[in-house]
Scaffold this active site. Sequence first.
Site, PDB file in Angstrom:
ATOM      1  N   ARG A  89       0.826  -1.204   0.000  1.00  0.00           N
ATOM      2  CA  ARG A  89       0.000   0.000   0.000  1.00  0.00           C
ATOM      3  C   ARG A  89       0.864   1.260   0.000  1.00  0.00           C
ATOM      4  NH1 ARG A  89      -5.251  -0.004   2.027  1.00  0.00           N
ATOM      5  NH2 ARG A  89      -4.870   1.798   3.363  1.00  0.00           N
ATOM      6  N   ARG A 127       9.838   5.600  -3.174  1.00  0.00           N
ATOM      7  CA  ARG A 127      10.159   6.557  -4.242  1.00  0.00           C
ATOM      8  C   ARG A 127      11.577   7.051  -4.148  1.00  0.00           C
ATOM      9  NH1 ARG A 127       5.894  10.036  -2.446  1.00  0.00           N
ATOM     10  NH2 ARG A 127       4.061   9.145  -3.447  1.00  0.00           N
ATOM     11  N   ARG A 158      -9.015  -6.970  12.938  1.00  0.00           N
ATOM     12  CA  ARG A 158      -8.202  -6.267  13.907  1.00  0.00           C
ATOM     13  C   ARG A 158      -9.009  -5.045  14.329  1.00  0.00           C
ATOM     14  NH1 ARG A 158      -4.663  -7.300  17.715  1.00  0.00           N
ATOM     15  NH2 ARG A 158      -3.013  -5.750  17.917  1.00  0.00           N
ATOM     16  N   ARG A 188      -0.274   5.665  15.978  1.00  0.00           N
ATOM     17  CA  ARG A 188      -0.139   7.027  15.460  1.00  0.00           C
ATOM     18  C   ARG A 188      -0.915   8.017  16.312  1.00  0.00           C
ATOM     19  NH1 ARG A 188      -2.727   5.149   9.591  1.00  0.00           N
ATOM     20  NH2 ARG A 188      -4.637   4.325  10.448  1.00  0.00           N
ATOM     21  N   GLU A 192      -4.129   6.323  18.479  1.00  0.00           N
ATOM     22  CA  GLU A 192      -4.763   5.139  17.890  1.00  0.00           C
ATOM     23  C   GLU A 192      -4.062   3.889  18.419  1.00  0.00           C
ATOM     24  OE1 GLU A 192      -5.738   6.051  13.726  1.00  0.00           O
ATOM     25  OE2 GLU A 192      -5.325   3.946  13.330  1.00  0.00           O
ATOM     26  N   TYR A 224      -9.802  -5.019   2.341  1.00  0.00           N
ATOM     27  CA  TYR A 224      -9.109  -3.847   2.882  1.00  0.00           C
ATOM     28  C   TYR A 224      -9.299  -2.688   1.899  1.00  0.00           C
ATOM     29  CZ  TYR A 224      -5.124  -1.663   5.420  1.00  0.00           C
ATOM     30  OH  TYR A 224      -4.313  -0.861   6.176  1.00  0.00           O
ATOM     31  N   ASP A 240     -10.142   1.093   0.599  1.00  0.00           N
ATOM     32  CA  ASP A 240     -10.179   2.516   0.936  1.00  0.00           C
ATOM     33  C   ASP A 240     -11.505   3.091   0.431  1.00  0.00           C
ATOM     34  OD1 ASP A 240      -7.813   2.908   2.333  1.00  0.00           O
ATOM     35  OD2 ASP A 240      -6.627   3.010   0.492  1.00  0.00           O
TER      36      ASP A 240
HETATM   37  P1  FAD Z   1     -18.601   1.257   6.982  1.00  0.00           P
HETATM   38  O1  FAD Z   1     -18.172   2.677   6.972  1.00  0.00           O
HETATM   39  O2  FAD Z   1     -17.981   0.336   7.965  1.00  0.00           O
HETATM   40  O3  FAD Z   1     -20.186   1.252   7.175  1.00  0.00           O
HETATM   41  C1  FAD Z   1     -20.900   0.105   7.524  1.00  0.00           C
HETATM   42  C2  FAD Z   1     -22.060   0.559   8.394  1.00  0.00           C
HETATM   43  O4  FAD Z   1     -22.915  -0.561   8.597  1.00  0.00           O
HETATM   44  C3  FAD Z   1     -21.630   1.029   9.769  1.00  0.00           C
HETATM   45  O5  FAD Z   1     -22.159   2.319  10.023  1.00  0.00           O
HETATM   46  C4  FAD Z   1     -22.208  -0.022  10.708  1.00  0.00           C
HETATM   47  O6  FAD Z   1     -22.633   0.529  11.952  1.00  0.00           O
HETATM   48  C5  FAD Z   1     -23.396  -0.528   9.908  1.00  0.00           C
HETATM   49  N1  FAD Z   1     -23.803  -1.880  10.275  1.00  0.00           N
HETATM   50  C6  FAD Z   1     -23.022  -2.992  10.302  1.00  0.00           C
HETATM   51  N2  FAD Z   1     -23.738  -4.055  10.700  1.00  0.00           N
HETATM   52  C7  FAD Z   1     -24.998  -3.622  10.915  1.00  0.00           C
HETATM   53  C8  FAD Z   1     -26.199  -4.234  11.353  1.00  0.00           C
HETATM   54  N3  FAD Z   1     -26.227  -5.527  11.681  1.00  0.00           N
HETATM   55  N4  FAD Z   1     -27.316  -3.484  11.483  1.00  0.00           N
HETATM   56  C9  FAD Z   1     -27.282  -2.148  11.196  1.00  0.00           C
HETATM   57  N5  FAD Z   1     -26.172  -1.514  10.775  1.00  0.00           N
HETATM   58  C10 FAD Z   1     -25.045  -2.226  10.644  1.00  0.00           C
HETATM   59  N6  FAD Z   1     -10.030   4.998   3.498  1.00  0.00           N
HETATM   60  C11 FAD Z   1      -9.453   5.967   2.743  1.00  0.00           C
HETATM   61  O7  FAD Z   1      -9.784   6.108   1.553  1.00  0.00           O
HETATM   62  N7  FAD Z   1      -8.526   6.829   3.275  1.00  0.00           N
HETATM   63  C12 FAD Z   1      -8.127   6.751   4.571  1.00  0.00           C
HETATM   64  O8  FAD Z   1      -7.278   7.535   5.019  1.00  0.00           O
HETATM   65  C13 FAD Z   1      -8.705   5.727   5.386  1.00  0.00           C
HETATM   66  N8  FAD Z   1      -8.336   5.595   6.675  1.00  0.00           N
HETATM   67  C14 FAD Z   1      -8.911   4.621   7.441  1.00  0.00           C
HETATM   68  C15 FAD Z   1      -8.519   4.542   8.773  1.00  0.00           C
HETATM   69  C16 FAD Z   1      -9.089   3.576   9.593  1.00  0.00           C
HETATM   70  C17 FAD Z   1      -8.662   3.486  11.021  1.00  0.00           C
HETATM   71  C18 FAD Z   1     -10.053   2.666   9.054  1.00  0.00           C
HETATM   72  C19 FAD Z   1     -10.656   1.606   9.928  1.00  0.00           C
HETATM   73  C20 FAD Z   1     -10.444   2.756   7.734  1.00  0.00           C
HETATM   74  C21 FAD Z   1      -9.868   3.728   6.911  1.00  0.00           C
HETATM   75  N9  FAD Z   1     -10.251   3.864   5.578  1.00  0.00           N
HETATM   76  C22 FAD Z   1      -9.672   4.854   4.798  1.00  0.00           C
HETATM   77  C23 FAD Z   1     -11.250   2.956   4.958  1.00  0.00           C
HETATM   78  C24 FAD Z   1     -12.680   3.533   4.975  1.00  0.00           C
HETATM   79  O9  FAD Z   1     -13.074   3.752   6.307  1.00  0.00           O
HETATM   80  C25 FAD Z   1     -13.603   2.525   4.312  1.00  0.00           C
HETATM   81  O10 FAD Z   1     -13.175   2.174   3.028  1.00  0.00           O
HETATM   82  C26 FAD Z   1     -15.070   3.008   4.183  1.00  0.00           C
HETATM   83  O11 FAD Z   1     -15.455   3.891   5.208  1.00  0.00           O
HETATM   84  C27 FAD Z   1     -15.968   1.796   4.176  1.00  0.00           C
HETATM   85  O12 FAD Z   1     -17.298   2.153   3.924  1.00  0.00           O
HETATM   86  P2  FAD Z   1     -18.443   1.052   4.054  1.00  0.00           P
HETATM   87  O13 FAD Z   1     -19.719   1.743   3.722  1.00  0.00           O
HETATM   88  O14 FAD Z   1     -18.066  -0.137   3.279  1.00  0.00           O
HETATM   89  O15 FAD Z   1     -18.418   0.553   5.555  1.00  0.00           O
HETATM   90  N1  UDP Z   2       3.267   0.641   7.954  1.00  0.00           N
HETATM   91  C1  UDP Z   2       4.470   0.592   8.616  1.00  0.00           C
HETATM   92  N2  UDP Z   2       4.988   1.721   9.154  1.00  0.00           N
HETATM   93  C2  UDP Z   2       4.355   2.921   9.076  1.00  0.00           C
HETATM   94  C3  UDP Z   2       3.111   2.968   8.391  1.00  0.00           C
HETATM   95  C4  UDP Z   2       2.600   1.808   7.856  1.00  0.00           C
HETATM   96  O1  UDP Z   2       5.071  -0.469   8.723  1.00  0.00           O
HETATM   97  O2  UDP Z   2       4.881   3.916   9.590  1.00  0.00           O
HETATM   98  C5  UDP Z   2       2.730  -0.617   7.382  1.00  0.00           C
HETATM   99  C6  UDP Z   2       1.840  -1.367   8.383  1.00  0.00           C
HETATM  100  O3  UDP Z   2       2.009  -2.753   8.174  1.00  0.00           O
HETATM  101  C7  UDP Z   2       0.449  -0.928   7.951  1.00  0.00           C
HETATM  102  C8  UDP Z   2       0.615  -0.890   6.438  1.00  0.00           C
HETATM  103  O4  UDP Z   2       1.942  -0.371   6.242  1.00  0.00           O
HETATM  104  O5  UDP Z   2      -0.540  -1.851   8.355  1.00  0.00           O
HETATM  105  C9  UDP Z   2      -0.386  -0.036   5.697  1.00  0.00           C
HETATM  106  O6  UDP Z   2      -0.320   1.275   6.205  1.00  0.00           O
HETATM  107  P1  UDP Z   2      -1.483   2.331   5.965  1.00  0.00           P
HETATM  108  O7  UDP Z   2      -1.025   3.649   6.473  1.00  0.00           O
HETATM  109  O8  UDP Z   2      -1.921   2.234   4.562  1.00  0.00           O
HETATM  110  O9  UDP Z   2      -2.612   1.740   6.924  1.00  0.00           O
HETATM  111  P2  UDP Z   2      -4.061   2.274   7.344  1.00  0.00           P
HETATM  112  O10 UDP Z   2      -4.079   3.768   7.144  1.00  0.00           O
HETATM  113  O11 UDP Z   2      -5.020   1.523   6.487  1.00  0.00           O
HETATM  114  O12 UDP Z   2      -4.142   1.888   8.786  1.00  0.00           O
END
Ligand code: FAD
Ligand code: UDP
Length: 368
Positions: free
Chosen positions: A172, A176, A249, A280, A300, A348, A350
């Site tokens: 991911r 560079r 996780r 982070r 986090e 996984y 985004d």
């Molecule tokens: P979700 O946003 O998970 O929505 C699912 C919804 O369904 C939830 O509101 C949940 O409550 C509801 N639900 C589940 N089961 C039930 C049930 N039984 N009854 C009623 N409701 C229910 N993406 C990026 O592009 N850039 C980022 O920087 C980025 N950072 C992230 C950082 C973290 C820590 C995490 C966890 C994810 C990150 N993502 C990021 C990914 C991004 O969050 C997801 O791709 C996106 O939000 C997923 O959308 P979704 O609609 O599939 O699911």
């Molecule tokens: N990672 C790492 N060091 C860092 C940042 C990321 O080793 O400082 C690795 C780690 O395994 C992580 C993966 O790269 O799970 C993907 O990172 P990303 O920032 O894309 O994760 P997310 O934002 O989805 O948590």
Amino acid sequence: MKKYNYIIVGSGIFGAIFAYEANKIGKKCLVIDKRSHIGGNIYCEDIEGINVHKYGAHIFHTSNKKVWDYINSFAEFNRYTNSPIAIYKDELYNMPFNMNTFNRLWGVRTPSEAKAKIAEQILESNIMKPQNLEEQAIKLVGKDIYEKLIKGYTEKQWGTKATELPAFIIKRLPVRFTYDNNYFNDKYQGIPIGGYTKIIEKMLKGIEVRLNTDFFKSRKEFENLTEKIVFTGMIDEFYNYKFGTLEYRSLRFENEILNQENYQGNAVINYTEYEVPYTRIIEHKHFEYGTQPKTVITKEYPARWNKGDEPYYPINNERNNIIYSKYKNLSNKETDVIFGGRLAEYKYYDMHNVIEQALKCTEKELQK
Ligand code: FAD
Ligand code: UDP
């Protein structure tokens, strides 16, 4: 005649796009979510005038023009470019792995010097075809960077040895040989001005939404009310875990409001040594160049996932992927249920991936 054409389980980005597109062509929709708010994991909350990303930092990035134009029709985006800092003990590095990182680590100044250093370390490690995250990381950036910036972070993030994790996770991140600290290679990037929740509010305008409503608590009732279900929750839960439980996780977020203007000078700082329990610290105001007198930070902490906890990251190892494919086969046979999003597809993803899937899904389903 049923009351609804679609009941959409989950008000995250997938569910909201489906509901918006279906509503637009006159379909009767109900969106339910078990949480107390809309937006799923992109939900933001205003604290001290700052949009706090309540489920972890969300930076929008994509190279898909269609996805970018689509999301821009709901919000204007700022010019934010993610360029995290990584702290290892008392050393500070630029991320992702680029000439600034290599210079700080080895004193090298040119791309060829950096490449030579990495090549030397790859040769010493004797890795031909990487079989896991550790081997993949060493093959990409050499042993020094692996030891300082990847191993500790990865093992605390996933709660597993890097040798037991799939290689794709580390791919991911860009590697560079330029002095460019942009965390993403994508053509378009930014943060929606005013936060992500506003986007979802716009999508769901005029659509019936029921919060604090778990699909599984009244499953039969919902099934009787609708022609079709769009399900964005956990696919194994939908099938009552009959082929086994998919693993995730989880995370724990610790928010603090600080009586100072600028705590760390960057939106994202990674702590890469294993001994620091969080991965982070996010300082939310920097996503939007905020000038508020106070600041909000979030630590986090990676956490073990047990049934009932928030399923933040799918663990796409061999065991889980095999189990998922069994659920997927079942889901392919459904005629009245559509599965989509990060949880239902156990990927996984985004945000841009989810939008792309949601648009494909709505085109297929609604243009029938
Ligand atoms: P979700 O946003 O998970 O929505 C699912 C919804 O369904 C939830 O509101 C949940 O409550 C509801 N639900 C589940 N089961 C039930 C049930 N039984 N009854 C009623 N409701 C229910 N993406 C990026 O592009 N850039 C980022 O920087 C980025 N950072 C992230 C950082 C973290 C820590 C995490 C966890 C994810 C990150 N993502 C990021 C990914 C991004 O969050 C997801 O791709 C996106 O939000 C997923 O959308 P979704 O609609 O599939 O699911
Ligand atoms: N990672 C790492 N060091 C860092 C940042 C990321 O080793 O400082 C690795 C780690 O395994 C992580 C993966 O790269 O799970 C993907 O990172 P990303 O920032 O894309 O994760 P997310 O934002 O989805 O948590």
